[in-house]
Structure formats: C-alpha cells, structure tokens
Motif scaffolding. Structure first.
Motif, PDB file in Angstrom:
ATOM      1  N   ASN A 167       0.811  -1.225   0.000  1.00  0.00           N
ATOM      2  CA  ASN A 167       0.000   0.000   0.000  1.00  0.00           C
ATOM      3  C   ASN A 167       0.841   1.271   0.000  1.00  0.00           C
ATOM      4  O   ASN A 167       0.657   2.173   0.826  1.00  0.00           O
ATOM      5  CB  ASN A 167      -0.952  -0.001   1.207  1.00  0.00           C
ATOM      6  CG  ASN A 167      -1.910  -1.172   1.189  1.00  0.00           C
ATOM      7  OD1 ASN A 167      -2.424  -1.546   0.134  1.00  0.00           O
ATOM      8  ND2 ASN A 167      -2.147  -1.766   2.347  1.00  0.00           N
ATOM      9  N   ARG A 168       1.758   1.342  -0.945  1.00  0.00           N
ATOM     10  CA  ARG A 168       2.553   2.563  -1.137  1.00  0.00           C
ATOM     11  C   ARG A 168       1.952   3.379  -2.282  1.00  0.00           C
ATOM     12  O   ARG A 168       1.536   2.816  -3.302  1.00  0.00           O
ATOM     13  CB  ARG A 168       4.007   2.218  -1.439  1.00  0.00           C
ATOM     14  CG  ARG A 168       4.676   1.409  -0.351  1.00  0.00           C
ATOM     15  CD  ARG A 168       4.873   2.223   0.920  1.00  0.00           C
ATOM     16  NE  ARG A 168       5.196   1.380   2.066  1.00  0.00           N
ATOM     17  CZ  ARG A 168       5.656   1.853   3.222  1.00  0.00           C
ATOM     18  NH1 ARG A 168       5.830   3.162   3.380  1.00  0.00           N
ATOM     19  NH2 ARG A 168       5.896   1.031   4.218  1.00  0.00           N
ATOM     20  N   THR A 169       1.932   4.684  -2.114  1.00  0.00           N
ATOM     21  CA  THR A 169       1.360   5.577  -3.123  1.00  0.00           C
ATOM     22  C   THR A 169       2.463   6.155  -3.988  1.00  0.00           C
ATOM     23  O   THR A 169       3.352   6.855  -3.491  1.00  0.00           O
ATOM     24  CB  THR A 169       0.566   6.712  -2.459  1.00  0.00           C
ATOM     25  OG1 THR A 169      -0.477   6.164  -1.656  1.00  0.00           O
ATOM     26  CG2 THR A 169      -0.050   7.629  -3.519  1.00  0.00           C
ATOM     27  N   ILE A 170       2.399   5.849  -5.280  1.00  0.00           N
ATOM     28  CA  ILE A 170       3.343   6.398  -6.250  1.00  0.00           C
ATOM     29  C   ILE A 170       2.607   7.488  -7.025  1.00  0.00           C
ATOM     30  O   ILE A 170       1.570   7.221  -7.645  1.00  0.00           O
ATOM     31  CB  ILE A 170       3.856   5.316  -7.211  1.00  0.00           C
ATOM     32  CG1 ILE A 170       4.475   4.155  -6.426  1.00  0.00           C
ATOM     33  CG2 ILE A 170       4.866   5.896  -8.195  1.00  0.00           C
ATOM     34  CD1 ILE A 170       4.942   3.011  -7.304  1.00  0.00           C
ATOM     35  N   TYR A 208      -1.895   9.332  -9.318  1.00  0.00           N
ATOM     36  CA  TYR A 208      -1.237   8.444  -8.366  1.00  0.00           C
ATOM     37  C   TYR A 208      -1.714   7.005  -8.555  1.00  0.00           C
ATOM     38  O   TYR A 208      -2.777   6.750  -9.124  1.00  0.00           O
ATOM     39  CB  TYR A 208      -1.496   8.903  -6.931  1.00  0.00           C
ATOM     40  CG  TYR A 208      -2.924   8.734  -6.474  1.00  0.00           C
ATOM     41  CD1 TYR A 208      -3.329   7.573  -5.808  1.00  0.00           C
ATOM     42  CD2 TYR A 208      -3.868   9.734  -6.714  1.00  0.00           C
ATOM     43  CE1 TYR A 208      -4.638   7.409  -5.395  1.00  0.00           C
ATOM     44  CE2 TYR A 208      -5.182   9.573  -6.304  1.00  0.00           C
ATOM     45  CZ  TYR A 208      -5.566   8.414  -5.645  1.00  0.00           C
ATOM     46  OH  TYR A 208      -6.860   8.251  -5.244  1.00  0.00           O
ATOM     47  N   VAL A 209      -0.917   6.079  -8.043  1.00  0.00           N
ATOM     48  CA  VAL A 209      -1.210   4.649  -8.070  1.00  0.00           C
ATOM     49  C   VAL A 209      -0.831   4.081  -6.711  1.00  0.00           C
ATOM     50  O   VAL A 209       0.218   4.430  -6.161  1.00  0.00           O
ATOM     51  CB  VAL A 209      -0.418   3.930  -9.182  1.00  0.00           C
ATOM     52  CG1 VAL A 209      -0.558   2.429  -9.041  1.00  0.00           C
ATOM     53  CG2 VAL A 209      -0.882   4.374 -10.554  1.00  0.00           C
ATOM     54  N   THR A 211      -0.712   5.428 -16.263  1.00  0.00           N
ATOM     55  CA  THR A 211      -1.514   6.287 -15.386  1.00  0.00           C
ATOM     56  C   THR A 211      -0.776   7.574 -15.040  1.00  0.00           C
ATOM     57  O   THR A 211      -1.363   8.670 -15.052  1.00  0.00           O
ATOM     58  CB  THR A 211      -1.878   5.532 -14.094  1.00  0.00           C
ATOM     59  OG1 THR A 211      -2.622   4.359 -14.421  1.00  0.00           O
ATOM     60  CG2 THR A 211      -2.692   6.408 -13.160  1.00  0.00           C
ATOM     61  N   LEU A 212       0.501   7.455 -14.743  1.00  0.00           N
ATOM     62  CA  LEU A 212       1.255   8.618 -14.266  1.00  0.00           C
ATOM     63  C   LEU A 212       1.766   9.506 -15.404  1.00  0.00           C
ATOM     64  O   LEU A 212       1.850  10.727 -15.248  1.00  0.00           O
ATOM     65  CB  LEU A 212       2.446   8.163 -13.413  1.00  0.00           C
ATOM     66  CG  LEU A 212       2.117   7.357 -12.153  1.00  0.00           C
ATOM     67  CD1 LEU A 212       3.396   7.045 -11.384  1.00  0.00           C
ATOM     68  CD2 LEU A 212       1.126   8.097 -11.254  1.00  0.00           C
ATOM     69  N   VAL A 263       7.139   8.598  -3.973  1.00  0.00           N
ATOM     70  CA  VAL A 263       6.615   7.427  -3.259  1.00  0.00           C
ATOM     71  C   VAL A 263       6.503   7.782  -1.783  1.00  0.00           C
ATOM     72  O   VAL A 263       7.495   7.756  -1.054  1.00  0.00           O
ATOM     73  CB  VAL A 263       7.519   6.187  -3.452  1.00  0.00           C
ATOM     74  CG1 VAL A 263       6.910   4.990  -2.732  1.00  0.00           C
ATOM     75  CG2 VAL A 263       7.748   5.890  -4.919  1.00  0.00           C
ATOM     76  N   ASN A 264       5.312   8.209  -1.390  1.00  0.00           N
ATOM     77  CA  ASN A 264       5.067   8.611   0.001  1.00  0.00           C
ATOM     78  C   ASN A 264       6.106   9.613   0.498  1.00  0.00           C
ATOM     79  O   ASN A 264       6.691   9.459   1.575  1.00  0.00           O
ATOM     80  CB  ASN A 264       5.023   7.396   0.918  1.00  0.00           C
ATOM     81  CG  ASN A 264       3.845   6.494   0.637  1.00  0.00           C
ATOM     82  OD1 ASN A 264       4.001   5.465  -0.024  1.00  0.00           O
ATOM     83  ND2 ASN A 264       2.669   6.858   1.118  1.00  0.00           N
ATOM     84  N   GLY A 265       6.343  10.635  -0.328  1.00  0.00           N
ATOM     85  CA  GLY A 265       7.237  11.713   0.075  1.00  0.00           C
ATOM     86  C   GLY A 265       8.696  11.520  -0.290  1.00  0.00           C
ATOM     87  O   GLY A 265       9.519  12.404  -0.024  1.00  0.00           O
TER      88      GLY A 265
END
Length: 424
Positions: free
Chosen positions: A111-114, A120-121, A169-170, A183-185
């Motif tokens: 569950n990491r946000t890129i 975002y994904v 997507t990105l 990736v999460n900052g």
C-alpha cells in the motif's frame, strides 16, 4: 458403386419415418463425442494452466520466509516470530555452494502511493536484487530502460522500476524512463518499465533491496530469500537439502530444526515433480473415463443398428422381391449409418468444443491466491483437443455403427424374400 439420388431420397424418407430411432442413434453418438471432448479438453486445460505457471519461472528455485514457532526450544516458548535477516542471506550464499545458484533477498512494503503531479497509483513496493529477474517472470523490454543492477544496490540508489499500467496512469503515454516519481514523500528516478506475464494481476514497483532496507529503516531484516538450486534433481535430494538448510536457519534463530512452522520453504522443483506425477495420473484417468464413455456410445449405436436391421427385415424382403440386389440394400444401410453417425458426431464435437471454450473464457487468467502473495496460479488455459483426435473418435463410431449394421443386414439380405416377409 455410385451414390444415386434415389438412395439419398430413401435415406431421408427412412429418417422421417423413424424420427425417434434416428434421434436415439444420433444422441448416443453426439453424447459420446461431446463427453469425450469435454473430458479431454478439461484435462488439457488443467495441464496447460499448471504448465503456464512454470513457463516463465525458474522451476529449480526455493523461496524462504519466516513464520512462527510451534514448539518450545531451549526454554523459549512456542509462538515466537522468526524474522529472516542478512545473516540468513549470507549463510545461503556461502554454506551451500554445491546446491545454491543465484540468490537474492526481498523486502515488501504494501500500500505505497506512487504519484506524479495529480495522478497516483497505490501498489506494493518491493526491494529486490538484480538476480530477481533470473528467477521470477519479470523482464524489461529493450526500449523501456533496465532493471535494478549491482551499482544501484551498492550505492543504495533511489531508483524504481514500474509496471506498464503505472507508467500509463502517471505519464499518459509519455516515456517514463528518466522521470521522477514520488513514493510517500520520497523521490525515485524511474529507470525501467517492466514486462509482465499478462495473467498476473499485481502491479508491484521494484527498488534496490539495500535502498529499501535503508530508507524504510528495516535494519538487517529480510522478508523473503529467493534462490535457485543445482544438483537437486530428485525429490530425495531436495528433501535432504531442505533439512540441512533448515538446520542452519534453526542454529541462527534458535528454534527446533524439526519445527515445520518456524520457517516456510517453497520448493518449486519439488512442487513441479508432484505436478508431473499428478499430470500423469489425471491424463490416465481422463483417457480411461473417455474411452469407456466412447465405448458406451459405440454400444448404444450398435444396439440401435441391430434393432434397426431386425425391424427392416421385411422391408429387405420386399426390396429383393422387387428386384433390388443384396449389395444395394447393404449399401443403403451402410450409407445411412455413416450419415447419421457423422452428422450427430459433428454436433457432439462442436458442442464439446463450445463448452470447453466457454470454460476457458470463464477461468482463464484467474489466479488462485493462497496464504502468500507469490502463490498465484492459472488453473485453466487453452482447453484444446486436436481436430484429428476428435475426427478419429467420429470415424471410430462410424465404423462401429457400420459394422453393427453390416453383419445382421448381410444375413438378412441373404435369406429368401418369402422367408424375410415371414420374419417377426
């Protein structure tokens, strides 16, 4: 002998007069072919599905991950969590030179946000070593950058290899290689877009294993160890190696070497051997069931043809009295049998193929996920039956029906017309 138009007319007339008999004969043929095609197709689909799971993976590989102890040991209670670490990785590479090929460690963060701008994904971020692509089904196409390399590992670079859907997507069709994502900052440079087996549904992103340990403060912890084996070409050798390997892990983490729950070893080669044994058993079972199903169709056709000939004995007598030759009567029976058997056999074949194709559409590309995320399998794929095989079955039924009708018909046409007319 030429097939005259009047013979076709007679056959059609006979079929119309005996609809139930024709239907029962045809149903026996169609059902036998249908069931045989479905059985063989389903068996082939299962076999192809299992084989596809090994097609792009190293079958001589083992994946290791820690679990919980189920036995007390040296005063310590059961239920302790066994966490793999760098020492386990070092022992894997150095203590088994005769049986360990390439090896690598794995860390997984779920569950990491890129993100890139407003897009975002959410996916898993997996820390891996360069050897990962030698074992697992991930590749980077020629024009899509590269995978993680040794320099990335040594320098703990913040580089990332992403999934094609993530890239789309990105970056909306733009080239993702060389761009940066968040990736999460934490900023990572995209160095590759990997190619993945279309049947897998995960969308993992890969970073250097050492970077994952450093950035996410994992210390020397490892989630999984993955390595290829060599020289373990029998199940007995594989079992002996697994025991030796567990003893090394047990000595380091202080748990009972006989505790099967403390660590889990997924030996793909052992599983592959088990699959081959199961494949052979399934194939034999399918052929046995299929042959008996086909024989039931043969018996059904034969019985109906015998009854048909007996019912038409008077008809044969009349035909002979009107000047028909025994050969023409025999030819009429044979041709009728061939036409009915072939027509309904084709219907059964088409029905069987249609059902297996429907099954393929229903089950294809579905994964059966077990307790761990790497155990994903396709269970049904390409349930094909060779056209030659299907036609051979139809020919067999045609021959059976023909022979079943030929011999009693031959006997019937040899009796005198007056005797045939008296027959019950």
């Amino acid at each position: 002998m030429k097939i005259r138009f009047d013979i076709w007319y007679e056959i059609i007339s006979t079929v119309r007069r005996n609809k139930l008999r024709t239907f029962l004969t045809g149903f026996s043929v169609a059902w036998g072919i249908f069931m045989l095609i479905v059985l063989l197709g389903s068996g082939n689909g299962l076999m192809n599905g299992f084989q596809s799971n090994f097609a792009d993976r190293a079958t001589n590989s083992i994946k290791v991950y820690g679990s919980r102890t189920s036995k007390t040991f040296e005063g310590m209670q059961k239920g302790r969590v066994i966490q793999l670490d760098n020492t386990d990785m070092l022992n894997t590479e150095t203590k088994f030179p005769a049986h360990v090929g390439v090896a690598g460690a794995i860390l997984k963060m779920n569950n990491r946000t890129i993100s890139k701008g407003d897009e975002y994904v959410v996916c898993s971020l997996v820390g891996v070593e360069p050897s990962y692509v030698e074992i697992e089904p991930y590749r980077v196409a020629e024009n899509n950058g590269r995978f993680i390399n040794k320099l990335d590992l040594d320098e703990r670079r913040k580089v990332i290899v992403i999934h094609p859907r993530t890239a789309e997507t990105l970056f909306k069709g733009r080239n993702a290689v060389g761009e940066y994502v968040n990736v999460n900052g934490i900023a990572y440079k995209v160095v590759g877009v990997y190619v993945q087996n279309k049947e897998r549904n995960d969308q993992d992103a890969f970073v250097p294993f050492t970077t994952a340990q450093n950035v996410y403060i994992k210390g020397d912890k490892i989630d999984q160890i993955l390595f290829t084996t060599k020289g373990l070409d029998t199940r007995e050798k594989g079992d002996a190696f697994e025991q030796s390997y567990k003893e090394v892990l047990a000595a380091h983490h202080r748990f009972d070497p006989t505790d099967r729950s403390a660590v889990w070893l997924w030996n793909r080669f052992t599983f592959f051997l088990q699959f081959l044994d199961a494949q052979q058993i399934i194939q034999i079972a399918i052929w046995v069931i299929g042959i008996f199903t086909l024989l039931s169709g043969v018996v059904g056709v034969s019985n109906i043809m015998l009854i048909t000939v007996k019912e038409r004995t008077k008809e044969f007598g009349i035909r002979k009295a009107l000047g028909a030759s025994p050969a023409s009567i025999l030819w009429l029976i044979i041709l009728e049998s061939i036409i009915i058997t072939t027509f309904f056999g084709y219907i059964g074949m088409v029905g069987g193929i249609a059902l297996t194709e429907w099954g393929a559409r229903l089950f294809d590309a579905q994964a059966v996920a077990e307790s761990t995320d790497f155990l994903q399998f396709t269970i049904f794929k390409d349930p094909t039956v060779g056209l030659g095989t299907a036609l051979s079955f139809i020919v067999l039924l045609v021959i059976a029906g023909t022979l079943a009708g030929f011999f009693p018909a031959r006997k019937a046409v040899q009796i005198k017309p007056i005797e045939a007319l008296r027959a019950d």
